[in-house]
Enzyme design. Structure first.
Site, short mmCIF file in Angstrom:
data_model
loop_
_atom_site.label_atom_id
_atom_site.label_comp_id
_atom_site.label_asym_id
_atom_site.label_seq_id
_atom_site.Cartn_x
_atom_site.Cartn_y
_atom_site.Cartn_z
N GLU A 116 -14.12 -7.10 -3.66
CA GLU A 116 -13.28 -8.18 -4.20
C GLU A 116 -11.83 -7.72 -4.25
O GLU A 116 -11.56 -6.53 -4.28
CB GLU A 116 -13.73 -8.51 -5.64
CG GLU A 116 -15.12 -9.07 -5.71
CD GLU A 116 -15.66 -9.10 -7.14
OE1 GLU A 116 -14.97 -8.64 -8.07
OE2 GLU A 116 -16.78 -9.59 -7.31
N LYS A 118 -8.44 -6.87 -6.05
CA LYS A 118 -8.07 -6.40 -7.39
C LYS A 118 -6.76 -7.09 -7.75
O LYS A 118 -5.68 -6.69 -7.30
CB LYS A 118 -7.90 -4.88 -7.36
CG LYS A 118 -7.81 -4.27 -8.72
CD LYS A 118 -7.90 -2.74 -8.62
CE LYS A 118 -7.80 -2.12 -9.99
NZ LYS A 118 -6.55 -2.46 -10.67
N ASP A 120 -3.56 -8.22 -9.58
CA ASP A 120 -2.64 -7.50 -10.45
C ASP A 120 -2.18 -8.44 -11.57
O ASP A 120 -1.10 -9.01 -11.52
CB ASP A 120 -1.44 -7.01 -9.62
CG ASP A 120 -0.63 -5.99 -10.38
OD1 ASP A 120 -1.08 -5.54 -11.46
OD2 ASP A 120 0.47 -5.65 -9.91
N TYR A 221 -14.70 -12.79 -12.42
CA TYR A 221 -15.36 -11.90 -11.46
C TYR A 221 -16.56 -11.13 -12.00
O TYR A 221 -17.23 -10.43 -11.25
CB TYR A 221 -14.36 -10.94 -10.82
CG TYR A 221 -13.62 -10.07 -11.81
CD1 TYR A 221 -12.35 -10.45 -12.25
CD2 TYR A 221 -14.17 -8.90 -12.29
CE1 TYR A 221 -11.66 -9.66 -13.16
CE2 TYR A 221 -13.49 -8.11 -13.20
CZ TYR A 221 -12.24 -8.50 -13.62
OH TYR A 221 -11.55 -7.73 -14.53
N LYS A 325 -6.95 1.57 -4.27
CA LYS A 325 -5.58 1.20 -4.64
C LYS A 325 -4.68 1.27 -3.41
O LYS A 325 -4.66 2.26 -2.69
CB LYS A 325 -5.05 2.17 -5.69
CG LYS A 325 -5.85 2.16 -6.98
CD LYS A 325 -5.41 1.05 -7.92
CE LYS A 325 -4.20 1.50 -8.73
NZ LYS A 325 -3.79 0.46 -9.68
N CYS A 418 34.19 5.03 -4.06
CA CYS A 418 33.24 5.65 -3.15
C CYS A 418 33.34 7.17 -3.26
O CYS A 418 34.43 7.73 -3.13
CB CYS A 418 33.54 5.21 -1.72
SG CYS A 418 32.55 6.08 -0.50
N CYS A 421 34.74 8.60 0.33
CA CYS A 421 36.09 8.38 0.85
C CYS A 421 37.08 7.93 -0.22
O CYS A 421 38.28 7.84 0.05
CB CYS A 421 36.07 7.35 1.98
SG CYS A 421 35.70 5.68 1.42
N CYS A 434 30.96 0.21 0.03
CA CYS A 434 32.22 0.80 0.45
C CYS A 434 32.59 0.10 1.74
O CYS A 434 31.82 0.10 2.69
CB CYS A 434 32.06 2.31 0.69
SG CYS A 434 33.45 2.99 1.61
N CYS A 439 34.70 5.63 6.55
CA CYS A 439 34.13 6.44 5.47
C CYS A 439 33.18 7.49 6.06
O CYS A 439 32.25 7.14 6.79
CB CYS A 439 33.38 5.52 4.51
SG CYS A 439 32.48 6.39 3.23
ZN LIG Z 1 33.41 5.28 1.41
#
Ligand SMILES: [Zn+2]
Length: 694
Positions: A116, A118, A120, A221, A325, A418, A421, A434, A439
């Site tokens: 079945e 699962k 969530d 279920y 899982k 940034c 640069c 940026c 850069c």
């Molecule tokens: Zn940058």
């Protein structure tokens, strides 16, 4: 009050309750209402009116309970009659195969297994007495949960009264459909991370009238029935008879069970032998995104109830079920510092450096925090203890804060400039960027991406060489790669004549990479191999055509292409209008890269280049094959060719690819008149389109 009037009210309440129960079931469980909304509302209002006039006549399971009741003070703790244990977990189909073997051996007999989804959501146990819902209890710690009956009664697919006056405990999963989650979450002041959290949060509302407004749903279920059902399949059937909503995405796997009868009764279920289970798992995982709800795995259960009893429990888990899982497990660790990375598109990604932690067999020390909004939503600060998960093969992410840091570090913020640069960062949508094209980090990212194996795949030019070229200032942008005189590397350690000749040959060879490879290698946001393929199929066979559409801002032309959404179209328009992008393309053109498709492109191998020959078709596969191993490989061609695939033969299946040893699916396909295609025919069909299968 005359007694006759009172008696009349009593019988009218009973009659209305009966009717409304039926209408609710028809509408919400069976999906085929037999009365108009108007008529339904009229009856509903009449019942509510009578109930308010004669409150003592109101039945505890009255259909009016669906809209909620007066606020509950708390959710009292209730002991479960049977403990709700968690399941043992597996993360690969090998582990599942081992478990099946182990379980079969332990039981000493041939078994069948039911698979079945699962879901969530929020686990719930519904207790019925004499057919009436008397209590709905959360899982809690497995032994004691909270009574949230009033809130659960608002869920339309939870039967308040069963057609049989029996005592039974039913287990189910309450969930919020994904699309409704998006819709509701958008309007929330503090959005939830996922549908499960929103569902759980709503079920804890004090006012059940507020819960009633959240479109929660439930799948049942498990049911502990007093009379002994023989198998889990019979339990599912019984639940259906009792008007619970049971998923039809069920797999039955057995090497002994004769499933012919079942297959006829449940055309939507899948049936197979044990060796077909890994493929079923793979298929289920690939279909999960298309479901209306979230699933985080599958549950494999022993079908024979008698055997379940014999197998019993370990201290923590039942021995007769295991959860597969999809996602790798989580780990808990502490954030040391948070830094930002500048991507090749200039996008800023905050990354947490964490104490090394083992997750799913690998050591994690860098974890993405996505963007500022994500950090704020989870209120993440340096020094916090967090859980980290790995979803599939992507970069690990922080899931939640377990414990705040003790030194009072505030919620972390992306810096204004940034780090590479020094340009001021700008916000576009959910991310900071940026915007300086030169850069250094962006140049580096673009270059590494471009030469990578999944893009231009430039032989003999690896990341170390690329790094040297950047550091020495020889290469500032992609076109420099093709203009640089590599003889100048002579004298650098490791760069002899042979090495330099090899790099030059690799670059020379890359110039014959077709347009469909060159375009996604540029690293333009949204323009990966899939979008490239869609563009080419839609007639954008050269870069000039794309640039022209961008310059004229004709995003509607792109939106018209099936598979390209508005966001992608807008990004393409924006990116191909940017002067620096156009200049880079112009220069790459000059050095000789391919910026239009040629006739030769059509016969290239690989799924990227498959024409839409499977469009409008829905394929299923059975048996084993000489050229496609695993057989899902064959389905990759179908998908790449615009077709759909599914794990089971159903009314919507158009073709069944049948290899040797095809069993139940083949029979069903024959019954349904589905076109059955052999391996030879399939290969032939691909060959007609110029696709050679080795
Ligand atoms: Zn940058």
């Amino acid at each position: 009050m005359p007694e006759s009037e009172y008696n009349e009210a009593r019988s009218e309440i009973e009659r209305l309750s009966e009717l409304l129960h039926r209408y609710q079931r028809e509408y919400y469980v069976e999906g085929r209402p037999s009365v108009s909304d108007l008529e339904y509302d009229r009856l509903f209002d009449r019942l509510a009116e009578l109930e308010s006039k004669y409150p003592e006549l109101k039945q505890p399971d009255s259909p009016t309970q669906r809209v909620g009741t007066e606020p509950t003070e708390t959710f009292p703790e209730v002991e479960h009659t049977v403990p709700v244990l968690s399941l043992d977990k597996a993360y690969s189909s090998n582990e599942i195969a081992d478990w099946i073997q182990r379980t079969t051996k332990r039981s000493g007999q041939a078994l069948s297994f039911v698979v079945e989804e699962k879901i969530d959501g929020v686990a719930i146990v519904l207790y019925y007495e004499a057919g009436r819902l008397i209590r709905a209890v959360t899982r809690g710690n497995g032994f004691v949960g909270n009574d949230i009956t009033a809130n659960v009664k608002t869920i339309r697919t939870v039967p308040l009264r069963l057609p049989e006056a029996i005592d039974v405990a039913v287990r189910g999963e309450i969930y919020l459909p994904k699309d409704r989650f998006e819709e509701i979450n958008r309007k929330m002041e503090t959005p939830y991370a996922n549908p499960r959290n929103l569902a759980a949060g709503s079920l804890r509302r004090i006012k059940s009238s507020e819960v009633a407004r959240i479109p929660l749903n439930m799948f049942a279920y498990e049911g502990a029935f007093p009379q002994q059902e023989l198998s889990h399949i019979e339990v599912l059937e019984k639940l259906t008879v009792l008007q619970f909503r049971v998923s039809n995405r069920i797999g039955v796997f057995s090497n002994r069970l004769d499933t012919e009868d079942l297959e006829a009764r449940y055309p939507e279920w899948s049936f197979g032998k044990f060796e077909e289970l890994p493929e079923y798992i793979e298929q289920a995982a690939s279909e999960r995104d298309a479901l209306e709800y979230e699933i985080d795995g599958l549950v494999v259960k022993v079908n024979e109830l008698q055997v379940r009893e014999e197998l019993g429990y370990t201290g923590h888990h039942p021995r007769w079920a295991i959860a597969y899982k999809f996602e790798s497990p989580q780990g808990t660790t502490t954030i040391k510092t948070i830094e930002v990375q500048v991507g090749r598109t200039g996008r800023i990604t905050p990354v947490a450096r964490v104490e090394p932690v083992q997750i799913g067999g690998s050591t994690i020390s860098n974890v993405t925090l996505h963007n500022q909004a994500y950090i704020e939503m989870l209120e993440i600060a340096e020094g916090d203890q967090v859980t980290v998960s790995r979803r599939g093969d992507v970069i690990p992410a922080v899931e939640k804060v377990v414990q705040k840091n003790e030194v009072g570090n505030p919620v972390w913020h992306i810096p204004e400039k940034c780090p590479s640069c020094g340009s001021r960062l700008e916000v576009y949508g959910a991310h900071h960027f940026c915007r300086n094209n030169q850069c250094p980090d962006q140049v580096r990212g673009r270059l590494h991406f471009f030469i990578g194996r999944n893009q231009m795949d430039i032989e003999n030019l690896g990341p170390e060489t690329a790094e040297l070229l950047i550091e020495e200032g020889f290469v500032q942008d992609l076109p420099d790669l093709y203009r640089f005189d590599f003889e100048r590397l002579k004298g650098y350690p490791g760069f002899g004549e042979k090495k330099i000749a090899a790099i030059k040959a690799g670059l020379e060879k890359s110039m014959s990479q077709p347009f469909r490879v060159v375009l996604p290698s540029l690293g333009i946001p949204e323009v990966g191999p899939n979008v490239t393929e869609l563009l080419i199929r839609a007639g954008y066979t050269s870069i000039d055509k794309i640039i022209r559409t961008a310059e004229q801002g004709e995003s509607e032309k792109l939106v018209d292409i099936k598979g390209i959404g508005e966001k992608t179209a807008a990004t393409i328009i924006e990116e191909f209008s940017r002067p620096e992008v156009k200049q880079r393309i112009e220069e790459l053109k000059k050095v000789g890269l391919q910026f239009e498709t040629t006739a030769a492109d059509k016969t290239i191998e690989g799924e990227d280049s498959i024409p839409p020959l499977f469009e409008g078709e829905n394929w299923c596969v059975t048996g084993s094959f000489e050229r496609f191993n695993p057989r899902s490989k064959a389905m990759e061609y179908v998908k790449a060719g615009g077709g759909r695939t599914s794990s089971q033969v159903s009314g919507s299946t158009t073709h069944l690819l049948a290899g040797s040893g095809g069993g139940s699916k083949l029979q069903k396909a024959q019954q349904l008149g589905v076109e059955i295609v052999s391996e030879e025919e399939f290969v032939e069909r691909l060959k007609d389109e110029g696709i050679q299968i080795a």
